[in-house]
Motif scaffolding. Sequence first.
Motif, PDB file in Angstrom:
ATOM      1  N   MET A  16      11.442  -9.905  41.420  1.00  0.00           N
ATOM      2  CA  MET A  16      10.897  -9.929  40.076  1.00  0.00           C
ATOM      3  C   MET A  16       9.598 -10.721  40.090  1.00  0.00           C
ATOM      4  O   MET A  16       9.584 -11.892  40.433  1.00  0.00           O
ATOM      5  CB  MET A  16      11.923 -10.589  39.161  1.00  0.00           C
ATOM      6  N   THR A  17       8.528 -10.053  39.735  1.00  0.00           N
ATOM      7  CA  THR A  17       7.243 -10.739  39.702  1.00  0.00           C
ATOM      8  C   THR A  17       6.949 -11.206  38.287  1.00  0.00           C
ATOM      9  O   THR A  17       7.226 -10.521  37.307  1.00  0.00           O
ATOM     10  CB  THR A  17       6.112  -9.819  40.182  1.00  0.00           C
ATOM     11  N   THR A  18       6.363 -12.366  38.216  1.00  0.00           N
ATOM     12  CA  THR A  18       6.004 -12.919  36.916  1.00  0.00           C
ATOM     13  C   THR A  18       4.712 -12.291  36.429  1.00  0.00           C
ATOM     14  O   THR A  18       3.995 -11.625  37.189  1.00  0.00           O
ATOM     15  CB  THR A  18       5.835 -14.441  37.013  1.00  0.00           C
ATOM     16  N   PHE A  19       4.405 -12.541  35.173  1.00  0.00           N
ATOM     17  CA  PHE A  19       3.186 -11.998  34.589  1.00  0.00           C
ATOM     18  C   PHE A  19       1.957 -12.559  35.300  1.00  0.00           C
ATOM     19  O   PHE A  19       0.996 -11.847  35.564  1.00  0.00           O
ATOM     20  CB  PHE A  19       3.142 -12.316  33.089  1.00  0.00           C
ATOM     21  N   ARG A  20       1.987 -13.837  35.640  1.00  0.00           N
ATOM     22  CA  ARG A  20       0.867 -14.467  36.337  1.00  0.00           C
ATOM     23  C   ARG A  20       0.660 -13.832  37.703  1.00  0.00           C
ATOM     24  O   ARG A  20      -0.477 -13.547  38.114  1.00  0.00           O
ATOM     25  CB  ARG A  20       1.120 -15.960  36.497  1.00  0.00           C
ATOM     26  N   LEU A  21       1.736 -13.582  38.431  1.00  0.00           N
ATOM     27  CA  LEU A  21       1.637 -12.973  39.747  1.00  0.00           C
ATOM     28  C   LEU A  21       1.127 -11.534  39.664  1.00  0.00           C
ATOM     29  O   LEU A  21       0.352 -11.097  40.521  1.00  0.00           O
ATOM     30  CB  LEU A  21       2.989 -13.031  40.452  1.00  0.00           C
ATOM     31  N   GLN A  22       1.513 -10.823  38.629  1.00  0.00           N
ATOM     32  CA  GLN A  22       0.999  -9.471  38.431  1.00  0.00           C
ATOM     33  C   GLN A  22      -0.506  -9.493  38.181  1.00  0.00           C
ATOM     34  O   GLN A  22      -1.244  -8.646  38.704  1.00  0.00           O
ATOM     35  CB  GLN A  22       1.707  -8.803  37.254  1.00  0.00           C
ATOM     36  N   ARG A  23      -0.957 -10.457  37.389  1.00  0.00           N
ATOM     37  CA  ARG A  23      -2.398 -10.593  37.134  1.00  0.00           C
ATOM     38  C   ARG A  23      -3.157 -10.924  38.409  1.00  0.00           C
ATOM     39  O   ARG A  23      -4.231 -10.383  38.664  1.00  0.00           O
ATOM     40  CB  ARG A  23      -2.663 -11.692  36.104  1.00  0.00           C
ATOM     41  N   ILE A  24      -2.604 -11.813  39.220  1.00  0.00           N
ATOM     42  CA  ILE A  24      -3.248 -12.185  40.482  1.00  0.00           C
ATOM     43  C   ILE A  24      -3.303 -10.985  41.418  1.00  0.00           C
ATOM     44  O   ILE A  24      -4.326 -10.737  42.069  1.00  0.00           O
ATOM     45  CB  ILE A  24      -2.513 -13.380  41.123  1.00  0.00           C
ATOM     46  N   ASN A  25      -2.229 -10.208  41.483  1.00  0.00           N
ATOM     47  CA  ASN A  25      -2.204  -9.010  42.329  1.00  0.00           C
ATOM     48  C   ASN A  25      -3.292  -8.030  41.918  1.00  0.00           C
ATOM     49  O   ASN A  25      -4.017  -7.496  42.764  1.00  0.00           O
ATOM     50  CB  ASN A  25      -0.839  -8.335  42.262  1.00  0.00           C
ATOM     51  N   LYS A  26      -3.418  -7.782  40.631  1.00  0.00           N
ATOM     52  CA  LYS A  26      -4.440  -6.849  40.135  1.00  0.00           C
ATOM     53  C   LYS A  26      -5.844  -7.379  40.393  1.00  0.00           C
ATOM     54  O   LYS A  26      -6.745  -6.626  40.753  1.00  0.00           O
ATOM     55  CB  LYS A  26      -4.259  -6.591  38.629  1.00  0.00           C
ATOM     56  N   GLN A  27      -6.032  -8.682  40.213  1.00  0.00           N
ATOM     57  CA  GLN A  27      -7.349  -9.280  40.429  1.00  0.00           C
ATOM     58  C   GLN A  27      -7.744  -9.200  41.908  1.00  0.00           C
ATOM     59  O   GLN A  27      -8.883  -8.868  42.229  1.00  0.00           O
ATOM     60  CB  GLN A  27      -7.359 -10.743  39.967  1.00  0.00           C
ATOM     61  N   ILE A  28      -6.810  -9.467  42.805  1.00  0.00           N
ATOM     62  CA  ILE A  28      -7.099  -9.379  44.236  1.00  0.00           C
ATOM     63  C   ILE A  28      -7.408  -7.936  44.618  1.00  0.00           C
ATOM     64  O   ILE A  28      -8.335  -7.669  45.384  1.00  0.00           O
ATOM     65  CB  ILE A  28      -5.932  -9.955  45.066  1.00  0.00           C
ATOM     66  N   GLN A  29      -6.655  -6.995  44.081  1.00  0.00           N
ATOM     67  CA  GLN A  29      -6.904  -5.574  44.354  1.00  0.00           C
ATOM     68  C   GLN A  29      -8.304  -5.178  43.909  1.00  0.00           C
ATOM     69  O   GLN A  29      -9.046  -4.528  44.650  1.00  0.00           O
ATOM     70  CB  GLN A  29      -5.856  -4.713  43.655  1.00  0.00           C
ATOM     71  N   ARG A  30      -8.683  -5.587  42.706  1.00  0.00           N
ATOM     72  CA  ARG A  30      -9.998  -5.264  42.162  1.00  0.00           C
ATOM     73  C   ARG A  30     -11.109  -5.887  43.011  1.00  0.00           C
ATOM     74  O   ARG A  30     -12.096  -5.226  43.348  1.00  0.00           O
ATOM     75  CB  ARG A  30     -10.080  -5.760  40.721  1.00  0.00           C
ATOM     76  N   GLU A  31     -10.950  -7.154  43.376  1.00  0.00           N
ATOM     77  CA  GLU A  31     -11.987  -7.845  44.131  1.00  0.00           C
ATOM     78  C   GLU A  31     -12.131  -7.280  45.548  1.00  0.00           C
ATOM     79  O   GLU A  31     -13.255  -7.139  46.032  1.00  0.00           O
ATOM     80  CB  GLU A  31     -11.689  -9.346  44.196  1.00  0.00           C
ATOM     81  N   ILE A  32     -11.025  -6.949  46.205  1.00  0.00           N
ATOM     82  CA  ILE A  32     -11.116  -6.365  47.545  1.00  0.00           C
ATOM     83  C   ILE A  32     -11.818  -5.015  47.481  1.00  0.00           C
ATOM     84  O   ILE A  32     -12.659  -4.699  48.334  1.00  0.00           O
ATOM     85  CB  ILE A  32      -9.726  -6.250  48.202  1.00  0.00           C
ATOM     86  N   SER A  33     -11.509  -4.228  46.473  1.00  0.00           N
ATOM     87  CA  SER A  33     -12.171  -2.930  46.326  1.00  0.00           C
ATOM     88  C   SER A  33     -13.678  -3.103  46.149  1.00  0.00           C
ATOM     89  O   SER A  33     -14.475  -2.384  46.762  1.00  0.00           O
ATOM     90  CB  SER A  33     -11.595  -2.174  45.131  1.00  0.00           C
ATOM     91  N   LEU A  34     -14.070  -4.060  45.318  1.00  0.00           N
ATOM     92  CA  LEU A  34     -15.497  -4.300  45.101  1.00  0.00           C
ATOM     93  C   LEU A  34     -16.171  -4.846  46.359  1.00  0.00           C
ATOM     94  O   LEU A  34     -17.307  -4.458  46.675  1.00  0.00           O
ATOM     95  CB  LEU A  34     -15.696  -5.273  43.941  1.00  0.00           C
ATOM     96  N   LEU A  35     -15.497  -5.739  47.066  1.00  0.00           N
ATOM     97  CA  LEU A  35     -16.075  -6.275  48.295  1.00  0.00           C
ATOM     98  C   LEU A  35     -16.263  -5.180  49.339  1.00  0.00           C
ATOM     99  O   LEU A  35     -17.289  -5.141  50.028  1.00  0.00           O
ATOM    100  CB  LEU A  35     -15.189  -7.393  48.848  1.00  0.00           C
ATOM    101  N   LEU A  36     -15.280  -4.301  49.464  1.00  0.00           N
ATOM    102  CA  LEU A  36     -15.404  -3.205  50.427  1.00  0.00           C
ATOM    103  C   LEU A  36     -16.542  -2.264  50.045  1.00  0.00           C
ATOM    104  O   LEU A  36     -17.235  -1.729  50.908  1.00  0.00           O
ATOM    105  CB  LEU A  36     -14.097  -2.421  50.530  1.00  0.00           C
ATOM    106  N   GLU A  37     -16.742  -2.088  48.759  1.00  0.00           N
ATOM    107  CA  GLU A  37     -17.777  -1.156  48.311  1.00  0.00           C
ATOM    108  C   GLU A  37     -19.177  -1.731  48.459  1.00  0.00           C
ATOM    109  O   GLU A  37     -20.096  -1.030  48.879  1.00  0.00           O
ATOM    110  CB  GLU A  37     -17.520  -0.784  46.851  1.00  0.00           C
ATOM    111  N   TYR A  38     -19.355  -3.011  48.131  1.00  0.00           N
ATOM    112  CA  TYR A  38     -20.704  -3.556  48.039  1.00  0.00           C
ATOM    113  C   TYR A  38     -21.077  -4.551  49.132  1.00  0.00           C
ATOM    114  O   TYR A  38     -22.248  -4.665  49.479  1.00  0.00           O
ATOM    115  CB  TYR A  38     -20.897  -4.244  46.690  1.00  0.00           C
TER     116      TYR A  38
END
Length: 97
Positions: A1-23
């Motif tokens: 069971m993931t907490t709301f904070r952990l879900q936010r961190i997961n999404k933020q890391i996913q977004r940032e890795i995608s942007l880093l790979l792109e740019y």
Amino acid sequence: MTTFRLQRINKQIQREISLLLEYRIKNETAKLAIITGVDCSRDLQHASVYFTTVDSEVRKDVFEALKKLSGSLRGMLGKQLHLRQIPELKFKIDKSE
């Protein structure tokens, strides 16, 4: 069971890795990765980063390129995210097609 904070961190890391790979990453093989999800441990020590590619024949090459870049991606994430600890990135091929 993931907490709301952990879900936010997961999404933020996913977004940032995608942007880093792109740019920011110059490795053309690693740029072929499509980040589909991130699963951090509760203590933020480890993060499993799931990816896929459009062409299934280059997945192994992309996996090897991402493994080599994991340390530098973690360093770049440390500059972008406001977390006390940045998790160690473990890339895994997403087989949920």
